[in-house]
Write an enzyme that holds these catalytic residues in place. Sequence first.
Site, PDB file in Angstrom:
ATOM      1  N   CYS A 101      26.030  64.313  20.554  1.00  0.00           N
ATOM      2  CA  CYS A 101      27.313  64.940  20.269  1.00  0.00           C
ATOM      3  C   CYS A 101      27.596  66.076  21.235  1.00  0.00           C
ATOM      4  CB  CYS A 101      27.327  65.436  18.823  1.00  0.00           C
ATOM      5  SG  CYS A 101      28.787  64.842  17.992  1.00  0.00           S
ATOM      6  N   HIS A 103      31.495  45.265  18.894  1.00  0.00           N
ATOM      7  CA  HIS A 103      31.870  44.911  20.252  1.00  0.00           C
ATOM      8  C   HIS A 103      30.803  45.447  21.182  1.00  0.00           C
ATOM      9  CE1 HIS A 103      34.451  44.001  23.628  1.00  0.00           C
ATOM     10  NE2 HIS A 103      34.162  45.195  24.101  1.00  0.00           N
ATOM     11  N   ASP A 142      36.592  64.847   7.934  1.00  0.00           N
ATOM     12  CA  ASP A 142      35.545  63.999   8.547  1.00  0.00           C
ATOM     13  C   ASP A 142      35.935  62.534   8.647  1.00  0.00           C
ATOM     14  OD1 ASP A 142      33.890  66.317   6.831  1.00  0.00           O
ATOM     15  OD2 ASP A 142      33.192  65.916   8.868  1.00  0.00           O
TER      16      ASP A 142
END
Length: 725
Positions: free
Chosen positions: A405, A526, A436
């Site tokens: 992050c 994906h 969130d």
Amino acid sequence: MQRPIPLTRDVVFIGGGHAHALVLRRWGMKPLAGVRLTVIDPNPTAPYSGMLPGYIAGHYRQADLEIDLVKLCRFAGARLVVARVVGIDRDARRVQVEGRPDIFYDIASIDIGITSDLPSLPGFAEHAVGAKPLGDYTRRWRGFLDDVAAGRVAPEIAVIGGGVAGVELVLAMHHALKTRGAQPQVTVIEARRALPDLGDKTRRALLRRLEKAGIGLIEGVGVVEVCADRVLLSDGAEVASAFTLGVAGARPQEWLRDTGLDLHEGFVKVGPTLHTLTDTRIFAAGDIAHLTHAPRPKAGVYAVREAPFLYDNILAALTGGKPRKYRPQKDYLKLISLGGREALADKFTMRGEGAGLWRLKDRIDRKFMRKFHELPEMKAPALPPAVADGVREMVEGHPPLCGGCGAKVAAGPLRESLAGLKVLERDDIKPLPGDDAAAVKCGDGFQVISTDHLRAFTADHWQMARIAANHALGDIWAMGARPQSALASITLPEMRPTMQRATLDEIMAAATEVFSAAGAAIIGGHTMLGAELVIGFTVTGLCKRPITLAGARAGDALVLTGPIGSGVVLAAEMRGQADGRDVVSAWREMGRDKGPAAALLTQAHAMTDVTGFGLAGHLMGMLGASKLAARLDLAMIPLMQGAEALAAAGVRSSLYQGNRASLALDLPESPRSDLLYDPQTAGGLLAAVDGRQAGGVVEKLRAEGYSAAIIGWLEEGAPSIRLAD
Ligand SMILES: Cc1cc2nc3c(=O)[nH]c(=O)nc-3n(C[C@H](O)[C@H](O)[C@H](O)COP(=O)(O)OP(=O)(O)OC[C@H]3O[C@@H](n4cnc5c(N)ncnc54)[C@H](O)[C@@H]3O)c2cc1C
């Protein structure tokens, strides 16, 4: 535009032993492009046992004899998998790893040293410890010294195994107790003849040293049982012992027998090129290798001398080159430490003893360890001579982009861009700006949905996927919702299809494990190839009423369920500045399941998970939505191992400045307060809980193993944070 070199071969090092450690150092200086190098070892550090007696005697610090495998792998551009190998499926070319999916290899190398079978001795596992792995021994030894100093136990020691290593360690332990004013009672027990591999003169000199120190030696008698305060011998005698050490029964690990590799008494048979005799895709080195062309005793010096041959021959195997033959020396200089700063030398018929020889041993050992403690600086590739304005400032003025992050876009530019967005309003979507997750009406409740993806900070795909899955689930838990489904979004660096498959196997095995445990089904995703590894998940959850940021009340306590500091630890790791143990501890903390914590916080008035914007950023999100102020108690905020020291040393994640700038809080600067802006990956939950219940909730969280705490209180006032006195 320079195309990143695709990965075409997988090389797997089983064990971080002496030979592999040296090959990794060489690889860091001269890697072969296109290779993914993986190191598997159950510990973040590997011991250099030559300095072990010196450490036990008190002449060295633990860090002096530890090779930090996290740092070394970062230097070599290799990935470290902290786990134990339990098998090799040679047909499928897969290394079997305890508690994780197999790891595919094109070339593998085994350097796992030897283990000891004493654990099968009755009472050994409960009341004794082996000299290896180093961590267990040194932890128990430090505890014993404290117990002796406190008078809790008598300074009685028994050492099982009268070889050179056993005698060196017994002299070292005797010295350590003596120098602490204790009157040690120490005994060496050897089932056969002590010191069999030494010349007579040297052997007698060492036996004289034992005698002079008042150390007992029992030969020709075995140990039949180890008890808490003594060991029982095969002749019915007993030896008092409050600390029993095993330095015998050296043997290879059992799982090697199932590999189908040709073994000699369990050791892996290799030829002059260090290839195993059975499989040209597998090498072996160090104690575990049996040199069929020139059998030698088990000593680190051979592992060290094999390293350059191993490096060259692995390169040859990967490039179609010609391997080199290794011819081991007939004998080697044994410098045996004698407890104090004295050593005894033995090679062929040469021998001597004294302080000078200890200084020689100390120089040799420190020189060897400097190779790993002072790794050459990893220079960033130079910028082209001509670059646009601003490039030099960004590259030279800022730390390299972090992973996790820490690579998030800061709140400032994100907020400014989203502020202008005209989002369609729908009746079935509950507007929760800045929360969130989004909430979509679903039956008589809500489906919450959130997406997160992480730039990899480790190429241990299984570990990275676990952390990325936990990170994505954090938003769902923070809404008080039960996870429902997940979609994967994965970018792999370019690599050949077999490696793509193997990489996806590791990632999806971890993701399936984490989401299934949370009750969510992986329903699609994906996957693509790109410049670097990025792993992300879009997750949905179900709840009757989402716990939002806006429900907090004045008087609520702020409960944090996990430590902060992952930003600085990961940033330091990227720059080779973090202690490997702190990094592995941070990985484990980020991989921790937050589900049980969320289940204890269903009564929270407001909740969020602490991620990219740092504790301060996510708390301000809650204060802004709830229109309250907070008083934080810095001392109560749990920190990750090593984080405060790294912050004090000035390490900052690349997102730190962005986080600090986007909040404009007036907080005094200190390592601890600066960590409030540290971006967290898969951080803990931050909940506003009724003040009267908070203590009980924290107790339950701690009982679940979370390092939870009440870190502050909410009060009336404009959204802001002040620190408690
Ligand atoms: C007290 C003592 C003093 C010694 N002094 C000397 C000396 O002065 N000179 C000398 O030449 N030799 C000395 N030796 C011998 C020397 O320690 C060994 O020969 C040397 O450590 C062998 O190195 P290695 O690379 O084979 O394995 P090791 O150094 O034992 O390393 C093996 C590595 O493999 C890892 N590993 C183990 N099992 C697994 C698994 N299943 N999966 C993944 N990883 C695994 C371990 O965690 C470890 O990191 C001494 C030994 C002792 C005990």
